[in-house]
Design a protein around this motif. Sequence first.
Motif, PDB file in Angstrom:
ATOM      1  N   LYS A   1       0.961  -1.048   0.252  1.00  0.00           N
ATOM      2  CA  LYS A   1      -0.040   0.106  -0.167  1.00  0.00           C
ATOM      3  C   LYS A   1       1.057   1.253   0.040  1.00  0.00           C
ATOM      4  CE  LYS A   1      -4.009   2.212   2.502  1.00  0.00           C
ATOM      5  NZ  LYS A   1      -5.042   1.833   3.590  1.00  0.00           N
ATOM      6  N   GLN A   2       0.489   2.078  -1.123  1.00  0.00           N
ATOM      7  CA  GLN A   2       1.457   3.282  -1.310  1.00  0.00           C
ATOM      8  C   GLN A   2       1.054   4.438  -0.226  1.00  0.00           C
ATOM      9  OE1 GLN A   2       4.270   3.547  -3.033  1.00  0.00           O
ATOM     10  NE2 GLN A   2       3.988   1.522  -3.573  1.00  0.00           N
ATOM     11  N   PRO A   3       1.797   5.171   0.331  1.00  0.00           N
ATOM     12  CA  PRO A   3       1.137   6.182   1.308  1.00  0.00           C
ATOM     13  C   PRO A   3       0.304   7.396   0.346  1.00  0.00           C
ATOM     14  CG  PRO A   3       3.591   6.610   0.749  1.00  0.00           C
ATOM     15  CD  PRO A   3       3.179   5.213   0.192  1.00  0.00           C
ATOM     16  N   PHE A   4      -0.733   7.498   1.114  1.00  0.00           N
ATOM     17  CA  PHE A   4      -1.556   8.521   0.597  1.00  0.00           C
ATOM     18  C   PHE A   4      -1.251   9.919   0.779  1.00  0.00           C
ATOM     19  CE2 PHE A   4      -5.673  10.900   0.884  1.00  0.00           C
ATOM     20  CZ  PHE A   4      -5.763  11.278  -0.404  1.00  0.00           C
ATOM     21  N   LYS A   5      -1.082  10.815  -0.127  1.00  0.00           N
ATOM     22  CA  LYS A   5      -0.949  12.146   0.176  1.00  0.00           C
ATOM     23  C   LYS A   5      -2.146  13.010   0.308  1.00  0.00           C
ATOM     24  CE  LYS A   5       3.794  11.965  -1.959  1.00  0.00           C
ATOM     25  NZ  LYS A   5       4.444  12.809  -3.057  1.00  0.00           N
ATOM     26  N   ASP A   6      -2.248  13.396   1.409  1.00  0.00           N
ATOM     27  CA  ASP A   6      -3.873  14.033   1.594  1.00  0.00           C
ATOM     28  C   ASP A   6      -3.398  15.549   1.598  1.00  0.00           C
ATOM     29  OD1 ASP A   6      -6.412  14.738   2.176  1.00  0.00           O
ATOM     30  OD2 ASP A   6      -6.126  14.131   4.333  1.00  0.00           O
ATOM     31  N   PHE A   7      -3.990  16.086   0.527  1.00  0.00           N
ATOM     32  CA  PHE A   7      -4.106  17.641   0.281  1.00  0.00           C
ATOM     33  C   PHE A   7      -5.055  18.396   0.863  1.00  0.00           C
ATOM     34  CE2 PHE A   7      -1.283  15.832  -3.367  1.00  0.00           C
ATOM     35  CZ  PHE A   7      -0.234  16.395  -2.657  1.00  0.00           C
ATOM     36  N   GLY A   8      -6.336  17.465   1.384  1.00  0.00           N
ATOM     37  CA  GLY A   8      -7.328  18.025   1.941  1.00  0.00           C
ATOM     38  C   GLY A   8      -8.287  18.252   0.735  1.00  0.00           C
ATOM     39  N   ASN A   9      -9.454  19.032   1.080  1.00  0.00           N
ATOM     40  CA  ASN A   9     -10.559  19.237  -0.141  1.00  0.00           C
ATOM     41  C   ASN A   9     -10.095  20.116  -0.898  1.00  0.00           C
ATOM     42  OD1 ASN A   9     -12.975  19.326  -1.441  1.00  0.00           O
ATOM     43  ND2 ASN A   9     -14.005  19.773   0.286  1.00  0.00           N
ATOM     44  N   LEU A  10      -9.677  19.895  -2.003  1.00  0.00           N
ATOM     45  CA  LEU A  10      -9.315  20.834  -3.056  1.00  0.00           C
ATOM     46  C   LEU A  10     -10.410  21.843  -3.303  1.00  0.00           C
ATOM     47  CD1 LEU A  10      -7.064  18.794  -5.520  1.00  0.00           C
ATOM     48  CD2 LEU A  10      -6.327  20.219  -3.302  1.00  0.00           C
ATOM     49  N   ARG A  11     -11.591  21.856  -3.099  1.00  0.00           N
ATOM     50  CA  ARG A  11     -12.911  22.615  -3.387  1.00  0.00           C
ATOM     51  C   ARG A  11     -13.514  22.872  -2.077  1.00  0.00           C
ATOM     52  NH1 ARG A  11     -15.268  20.831  -9.259  1.00  0.00           N
ATOM     53  NH2 ARG A  11     -13.256  21.121 -10.625  1.00  0.00           N
TER      54      ARG A  11
END
Length: 819
Positions: A289-299
Amino acid sequence: MKETSDGELSEAEDEVVAVETAAVAAATTTATESAMESESAVAETEVVVAETEAEMVVAEVVVAEAEVVVAEAVVVAEKEEEKEEKEDEEDEEKDEEDEEKDEKKEEVEEAETVVEEAEAETAEAETVVEEAEAETVEEEAEPEVPEEAELEEPEESFSDPEDFVDDISDEELVGDLLKDQPEEADGIDSVIVVDNVPQVGPDRLEKLRNVIQKIFSKFGKIANEFYPEADGKTKGYIFLEYSSPTCAVDAVKNADGYKLDKQHTFRVNLFTDFDKYMNISDDWEIPEKQPFKDFGNLRHWIEDPDCRDQCSIIYESGDRTAIMWNDIKEPVVIEERARWTETYVRWSPKGTYLTTFHQRGIALWGGEKFKQIQRFSHQGVQLIDFSPCERYMVSFSPLMDTKDDPQAIIIWDVLTGQKKRGFHCESSAHWPIFKWSHDGKFFARMTQDTLSIYEAPSMGLLDKKSLKTCGIKEFSWSPGDNVIAFWVPEDKDIPARVTLMQFPTRQEMRVRNLFNVVDCKLHWQKNGDYLCVKVDRTLKGIQGLVTNFEIFRMREKQVPVDVVEMKEGIIAFAWEPNGSRFAVLHGEVPRISVSFYHVKNNGKIDLIKVFDKQQGNSIFWSPQGQFLVVAGLRSMNGALAFFDTSDCTLMNVAEHYMASDIEWDPTGRYVVTSVSWWSHKVDNAYWMWTFQGRLLQKNTKDRFCQLLWRPRPATLLSQDQLKQIKKDYKKYSKIFEQKDRLSQSKASKELVDKRRRMMEEFHKYRELTTQTYAEQKPQRLELRGGVDTDELDSNVDDWEEETFEFFVTEEIIPVGDQE
């Protein structure tokens, strides 16, 4: 006695002087003789050396003669050998040749002997010369020799002793160098396999090779190529070997998916990948499982409960950048950073990304905390442009690029950060260089006599050919369809023409011929329903230019054209974004007028109204239509006029002195006027107005530079849903009015925020308590003998009723007389 003694003394002194003089003369004579002997010895030595050199010259001459003899003998021997090979059949001639060979061999042996003797004499002569030179050096040296000769110290030896054992490994000694040691390779790392190649015969093979070379040579030098054939045709796949594995990897990365034509799209793989695919295990392993980059809600900003918009502000001459909520009372800072960008910022078309500029490239930011999402390395970048779908970004840098690797303009994939293609560019005077279609599937570029259309994602020329159009001046994509409009000026007897062409079919939808044309400008309506071509002409007998508006009705059959004639000079033209009206500024200072026109469905264009004596040079429509601002920017001292085109009324006239920019918010409720530090060094600020022209805020920022509203993506509601919302506006108006009343005072706003926070805290506490209560139910049942007392009506039959009476208090009230 005294005189006699003096005379004897003087005689003795004379004798001593004479003796000393004789000794000095003798010593001088001896030294002179020894010097002469040394000189004679040196002279004799030089004579010997000269004789020896003469003998050496003689010996060299003898050697040269011997070499000549040897060479002649060798030449003769070679000739005789050739004769021997040709005349093998004749025995007599063979015998003669054998005898001659024997004689020649004897001559050769004699010559070799002479050469050896000459070389020996030469060696002896060289020995004599060396001895003579040594004697000369010894004679010229000083005769004095020290009594005790100093012993030379022996040279220090760095060699290992015989019994030395090397117990240090190479890894311990030069481990850092061994890491960079080239690894052995079997030579196939530089080979790629290209599938879906056209199958051609020998007559077209050379042409195919040229095409393949042109496409794949830009990734590196091709060392070898192999085209497998069967039944007189190629098999549809080829092998290419590059000079290095890096070039092969680059070719796979960029050429895979390349569309050669409609029937052939290349699939490119490394040759080493085939071994990897052949050795795949039958046992399936769960991928890591690759680490997920959470940038937050883009909208996230669209979900604001108060329906506020965001904007970016640059101030302090570009040193500080802030993102703010637009609030009626005062802006609310969301994020503020120092030196966030080196020049300016820009929002993507849908507002998803904030773009900042740096010397080394571009950075994209987004999410609730504006984290860095992507970055693109492009040294000295100055300008950028996005595709309407936000999938691709185009960047421009004026720094010099190479012929083989264009770097002036680069097209990037926004999601992966990968460079899709580079282009050369000499000037960015007409930015953007590339113009995108409304859906981002095509982009076009105009060069001299050529219009080149490219397609995404391959970034290759559409149908592998450009559109040859002599003298093309300007082109523009329709905002609603894949249609390009372009115009070509007059050429001798050929009139100027405006052409509408559909892509990818390249079908001409409409061609309009124009005469006596000086210049043309193309203006599309936002939805692509109409195209206005502003045509400047020269007419006989009339001084100056005459302007006509050619209105193309794009949604009607055969695209009919209406003409609006203008008798005055045109200052500005602008379409209503979501309608069929347009506004025109015309005339000259101080008699400037603004006219409103309406394009009707019956084939007519009506003049709605004209407002005279206006001060303006720019027209700014609200994004939702109906309302507009006519502004006199920069040289016209910031005059503002707010219009409502539904009934053509002038709502308000105002002024923002020396205003340089005007920006409508995406909803069309507010408009901002500003004085940028980049234009003027004083009075830098931005003012906020309602769409009716009522001033709400005056925000002064130190060396304010730029304000940009964050765009909103297109609504997902249908036209019927939008009409229904407008129809039910009165139902929502009470809610909006209540919110407006609460927001009018800061105290009420703080009270509402406090109550909201308290309510949120109460709900959190209630959820936590309810969860705890449910978790403790088994313990309650155990303590109460299995009796469930959580409900009031549980176990009613086991209840026993008891009545308790008790005295609480007594109060005595005196009653007075009735009189």
